[in-house]
Design a protein around this motif. Structure first.
Motif, PDB file in Angstrom:
ATOM      1  N   ILE A 532       0.821  -1.225   0.000  1.00 29.96           N
ATOM      2  CA  ILE A 532       0.000   0.000   0.000  1.00 29.96           C
ATOM      3  C   ILE A 532       0.850   1.269   0.000  1.00 29.96           C
ATOM      4  O   ILE A 532       0.379   2.321  -0.400  1.00 29.96           O
ATOM      5  CB  ILE A 532      -0.962   0.016   1.216  1.00 29.96           C
ATOM      6  N   ASN A 533       2.092   1.141   0.442  1.00 30.00           N
ATOM      7  CA  ASN A 533       2.959   2.331   0.466  1.00 30.00           C
ATOM      8  C   ASN A 533       3.774   2.480  -0.813  1.00 30.00           C
ATOM      9  O   ASN A 533       4.530   3.425  -0.956  1.00 30.00           O
ATOM     10  CB  ASN A 533       3.933   2.248   1.651  1.00 30.00           C
ATOM     11  N   GLU A 534       3.653   1.513  -1.712  1.00 31.93           N
ATOM     12  CA  GLU A 534       4.498   1.499  -2.907  1.00 31.93           C
ATOM     13  C   GLU A 534       3.768   2.143  -4.081  1.00 31.93           C
ATOM     14  O   GLU A 534       3.405   1.474  -5.049  1.00 31.93           O
ATOM     15  CB  GLU A 534       4.914   0.056  -3.241  1.00 31.93           C
ATOM     16  N   GLN A 535       3.562   3.454  -3.996  1.00 34.28           N
ATOM     17  CA  GLN A 535       2.748   4.100  -5.027  1.00 34.28           C
ATOM     18  C   GLN A 535       3.396   4.075  -6.408  1.00 34.28           C
ATOM     19  O   GLN A 535       2.707   3.984  -7.420  1.00 34.28           O
ATOM     20  CB  GLN A 535       2.420   5.537  -4.613  1.00 34.28           C
ATOM     21  N   TYR A 536       4.718   4.167  -6.447  1.00 31.51           N
ATOM     22  CA  TYR A 536       5.388   4.120  -7.757  1.00 31.51           C
ATOM     23  C   TYR A 536       5.055   2.793  -8.448  1.00 31.51           C
ATOM     24  O   TYR A 536       4.837   2.732  -9.646  1.00 31.51           O
ATOM     25  CB  TYR A 536       6.908   4.190  -7.594  1.00 31.51           C
ATOM     26  N   ILE A 537       5.058   1.728  -7.652  1.00 27.32           N
ATOM     27  CA  ILE A 537       4.814   0.399  -8.213  1.00 27.32           C
ATOM     28  C   ILE A 537       3.330   0.221  -8.541  1.00 27.32           C
ATOM     29  O   ILE A 537       2.967  -0.308  -9.599  1.00 27.32           O
ATOM     30  CB  ILE A 537       5.329  -0.674  -7.231  1.00 27.32           C
ATOM     31  N   LEU A 538       2.482   0.700  -7.642  1.00 27.09           N
ATOM     32  CA  LEU A 538       1.035   0.587  -7.890  1.00 27.09           C
ATOM     33  C   LEU A 538       0.652   1.304  -9.176  1.00 27.09           C
ATOM     34  O   LEU A 538      -0.199   0.855  -9.934  1.00 27.09           O
ATOM     35  CB  LEU A 538       0.256   1.154  -6.699  1.00 27.09           C
ATOM     36  N   LYS A 539       1.305   2.430  -9.404  1.00 26.83           N
ATOM     37  CA  LYS A 539       1.007   3.192 -10.618  1.00 26.83           C
ATOM     38  C   LYS A 539       1.400   2.386 -11.864  1.00 26.83           C
ATOM     39  O   LYS A 539       0.643   2.314 -12.845  1.00 26.83           O
ATOM     40  CB  LYS A 539       1.793   4.509 -10.581  1.00 26.83           C
ATOM     41  N   ARG A 540       2.544   1.735 -11.831  1.00 27.32           N
ATOM     42  CA  ARG A 540       2.974   0.932 -12.984  1.00 27.32           C
ATOM     43  C   ARG A 540       2.024  -0.247 -13.210  1.00 27.32           C
ATOM     44  O   ARG A 540       1.683  -0.590 -14.340  1.00 27.32           O
ATOM     45  CB  ARG A 540       4.421   0.448 -12.773  1.00 27.32           C
ATOM     46  N   LEU A 541       1.593  -0.828 -12.099  1.00 30.38           N
ATOM     47  CA  LEU A 541       0.651  -1.951 -12.201  1.00 30.38           C
ATOM     48  C   LEU A 541      -0.672  -1.477 -12.811  1.00 30.38           C
ATOM     49  O   LEU A 541      -1.265  -2.130 -13.673  1.00 30.38           O
ATOM     50  CB  LEU A 541       0.413  -2.516 -10.794  1.00 30.38           C
ATOM     51  N   SER A 542      -1.116  -0.331 -12.365  1.00 36.28           N
ATOM     52  CA  SER A 542      -2.367   0.222 -12.865  1.00 36.28           C
ATOM     53  C   SER A 542      -2.250   0.536 -14.356  1.00 36.28           C
ATOM     54  O   SER A 542      -3.176   0.269 -15.139  1.00 36.28           O
ATOM     55  CB  SER A 542      -2.670   1.489 -12.076  1.00 36.28           C
ATOM     56  N   ASN A 543      -1.122   1.094 -14.749  1.00 38.42           N
ATOM     57  CA  ASN A 543      -0.921   1.391 -16.172  1.00 38.42           C
ATOM     58  C   ASN A 543      -0.978   0.110 -16.996  1.00 38.42           C
ATOM     59  O   ASN A 543      -1.528   0.097 -18.103  1.00 38.42           O
ATOM     60  CB  ASN A 543       0.419   2.096 -16.397  1.00 38.42           C
TER      61      ASN A 543
END
Ligand code: MYA
Length: 627
Positions: A532-543
């Motif tokens: 939940i704290n890994e926004q850079y990674i979450l963003k890539r996953l979302s993309n």
């Protein structure tokens, strides 16, 4: 955001470490707590939710949905003409923009057309259209005047949508025909000075009277579309709720239908905005407003869910609207490219211009394909479209921005002039990446909601593997799936669903979904609750998720075009092929980048740069002429 992060309950710390199944994936599901309490897995019917488990559920995407029966098609086609005529003969988007308002006579004509009650049942005076038919009208609004679109959208897509979705019979009877036929405007009042993306943190408060007959509402809202003209508003406020089980008192959001006539409702002056100038946006103040208990919408304490459901429900409309806007921009660009001669040739002959025109059309095609996949699933009764709707909002708003910007580029200096009308559209478009949930927040929402679902599935499997004798079917299916993917034999096959010409491209999408599922699992194992704290990674996953959805809806729609032998089939096929090449490459890159050491290193450095700049309050370099 902090609430969003805190709220993902499955990720709350649990100090267990369970070794389970498959020699290859001897997973350590540390720190992952599922919200699935029962022994049954909660299966979602959503296509996008399931890709987080590396699975393809074809029902919502293949074949491309076709819900309208002949009568419904005829009805919507009969409405297209008067709506288009309204924009060519009565409305002027540039005049509205200049005046920062829409003339009363123009608005009256929209009321006459039934444009303020498109989805309201006929018994209340509305046009009684479904989501797909509504989408078609949204396209016309988007192609012509986004300010008019927002005025209509703020009224019905969010302003009174809550009454349609959650209203009691009495509330529907009291309000819907007024809001559809009596020129009474509606608004949706959620955002506050200290609460934008963090919608749950609103401070507006409603206190129940001692006799329990009404609430007293106090607080203020900002940036409310139609705020200065609405006489009926869906307002969200904190209310004290008592937990029946524990007796504990807690603040929870409640939704209210508030009439200006209750007294104590006022608004500020119209905001001066970059775009959508002719739509009315104001602050709204509530000063001891006496709201009858009958005007609670969706039940006390349920307001957050009411707000989210309204927003989810309306988001596909933005996709349809912006598909129309992109058509307008493309038409302008093509008119110019077909006529403008430079260096002795029409500029349409040049590769640089051709690439732009292709790309603009591919994005328009994907946006439209998403919007109508979602609307038709909604019309078929799907209740789980929140990820798809968020994705279509992100994709549409970013694609439309790109398309309009490239149209301006094709027109060159002319595109920069007011006369070309593209500068107005660009200004109008900017807000679409911000309102109805910023694209940044929606990207996190998509990734975290999908991860939560995948985690609950993993926990379920974990339990099943602890007792394989009783769960033989589940265990053997899972093992065979994992073995197949581990030896490079994919389990996802698009071939039965798509045209033969597209099979190589279907394979690309299938590979992406498989890698997507594995990446989610790997992230869960690596980060546990800390994902939940890994926004850079979450963003890539979302993309990556967004790219997958764009591939699947276009593969499906182009296959439909081929099957029906449509005159545009080859063109649709071509656009789908290019989109799949681009999207699958980007998707694979994004998925690899969720764990590639070089990317993680870069992310660390970026964090450091941002920290430095914020600490110093701006650019922090030594100027070359100083030292
Ligand atoms: S209106 C203002 C728009 N504002 C926003 O969109 C706010 C954005 N923020 C959020 O969406 C939420 O606060 C986020 C969650 C997502 C950040 N669907 O603890 P939580 C559930 C279903 O995670 P938070 C405007 O701009 C969640 O599962 N459920 O929440 C108008 C959990 O459930 P449970 C959801 O951390 C402009 C619970 O809620 C969703 O606080 C004018 C709590 O969740 C969801 N999406 O933050 C536009 N999210 O408790 C005009 C959360 O069961 C219209 N949950 O586990 C234009 C239209 C186009 C034209 C049309 C022409 C006609």
């Amino acid at each position: 955001m902090i609430r969003l992060i805190r709220s993902y309950k499955f990720l709350r710390l649990r100090k267990t470490s369970v070794q389970y199944f498959s020699a290859r994936t001897n997973m350590d599901l540390k720190d992952i707590k599922s919200d699935t309490k029962s022994s049954q897995l909660k299966n979602s019917s959503s296509f996008m939710m399931n890709i987080f488990r590396g699975k393809m559920l074809s029902a919502e995407v293949f074949p491309y949905p076709d819900v309208l029966v002949a009568d419904e098609k005829e009805l919507i086609l009969s409405l297209v003409d008067p709506f288009e005529k309204f924009f060519t003969e009565i409305n002027s988007a540039s005049r509205n923009d200049e005046n920062s308002s829409i003339d009363g006579t123009v608005l009256n004509k929209l009321w006459e057309l039934g444009a303020f009650g498109i989805q309201v049942p006929e018994k209340y005076g509305g046009l009684g259209l479904g989501n797909t038919q509504y989408g078609r009208l949204c396209e016309i609004l988007g192609a012509n005047d986004l300010s008019v679109g927002i005025t209509l959208g703020a009224h019905q897509s969010i302003g009174f949508k809550g009454i349609l979705l959650f209203g009691t019979q009495q509330q529907k009877e009291k309000y819907l025909s007024k809001l559809t036929t009596e020129k009474v405007y509606a608004a949706f009042a959620l955002t506050e000075p200290s609460s934008g993306s963090d919608a749950g943190s609103i401070r507006t408060r409603a206190v129940k009277s001692d006799d329990g007959n009404y609430f007293i509402l106090n607080g203020s809202k900002i940036w409310i579309s139609n705020g200065g003209v609405a006489d009926v508003m869906t307002v969200f406020a904190q209310t004290e709720q008592v937990d029946l089980a524990t007796g504990e008192k807690k603040d929870r959001v409640t939704a209210f239908i508030v009439e200006r006539s209750f007294g104590g409702v006022t608004n500020g002056p119209p905001e001066k905005k970059m775009g959508i100038k002719a739509s009315n946006t104001t602050e709204v103040y509530f000063d001891n407003v006496k709201v009858p208990i009958d005007n609670v919408l969706g039940g006390e304490g349920n307001g957050f869910k009411v707000a989210m459901t309204i927003l989810n429900n309306g988001r596909f409309g933005m996709g349809a609207t912006l598909a129309g806007t992109m058509k307008f921009c493309i038409q302008k660009a093509v008119e110019h490219a077909n006529n403008r001669v430079q260096f002795g040739k029409k500029i349409k002959e040049y590769g640089c211009i051709q690439e732009k025109i292709s790309q603009m059309n591919i994005l328009q095609y994907a946006t439209e394909s998403m919007a109508y996949t979602i609307s038709q699933n909604m019309d078929k009764g799907s209740k789980e479209y929140h990820l798809e709707a968020a994705i279509s909002k992100i994709f549409a708003s970013e694609s439309a921005w790109y398309v309009c910007d490239e149209a301006i580029q094709i027109l060159g200096g002319m595109g920069y002039m007011k006369e070309a009308e593209l500068e107005r559209v660009l200004r109008d478009l900017r807000i679409f990446r911000i309102f109805e949930g910023t694209n940044d927040i929606l990207r996190l929402f998509v990734a975290l909601t999908g991860i939560q679902y995948a985690a609950s599935n993993l926990k379920f499997l974990q339990r099943a593997f602890k007792n394989p004798a009783n769960n033989f079917g589940i265990v053997s299916t899972e093992i065979s799936r994992r073995v197949s993917t581990s030896i490079g034999l994919g389990t996802i096959d698009f071939n039965p669903h798509i045209a033969p010409e597209l099979q190589n491209y279907g394979k690309k999408a299938a590979n992406c979904i498989e890698l997507f599922g594995k990446s989610v699992e790997r992230l869960l194992v690596r980060y546990g609750k800390n994902i939940i704290n890994e926004q850079y990674i979450l963003k890539r996953l979302s993309n990556a998720a967004i790219d997958i959805y764009s591939m699947v809806v276009t593969l499906s729609r182009a296959s439909r075009a081929i099957k029906l032998n449509l005159p545009t089939a080859q063109h649709e096929l071509n656009m789908t092929k290019v989109l799949c090449i681009q999207a699958s490459n980007r998707c694979m890159d994004n998925l690899r980048n969720t764990s590639a050491e070089s990317e993680l290193e870069m992310i660390d450095v970026m964090e450091e740069i941002a920290r430095e700049v914020c600490n110093k309050g701006g650019v922090n370099t030594t100027h070359v002429i100083t030292n």
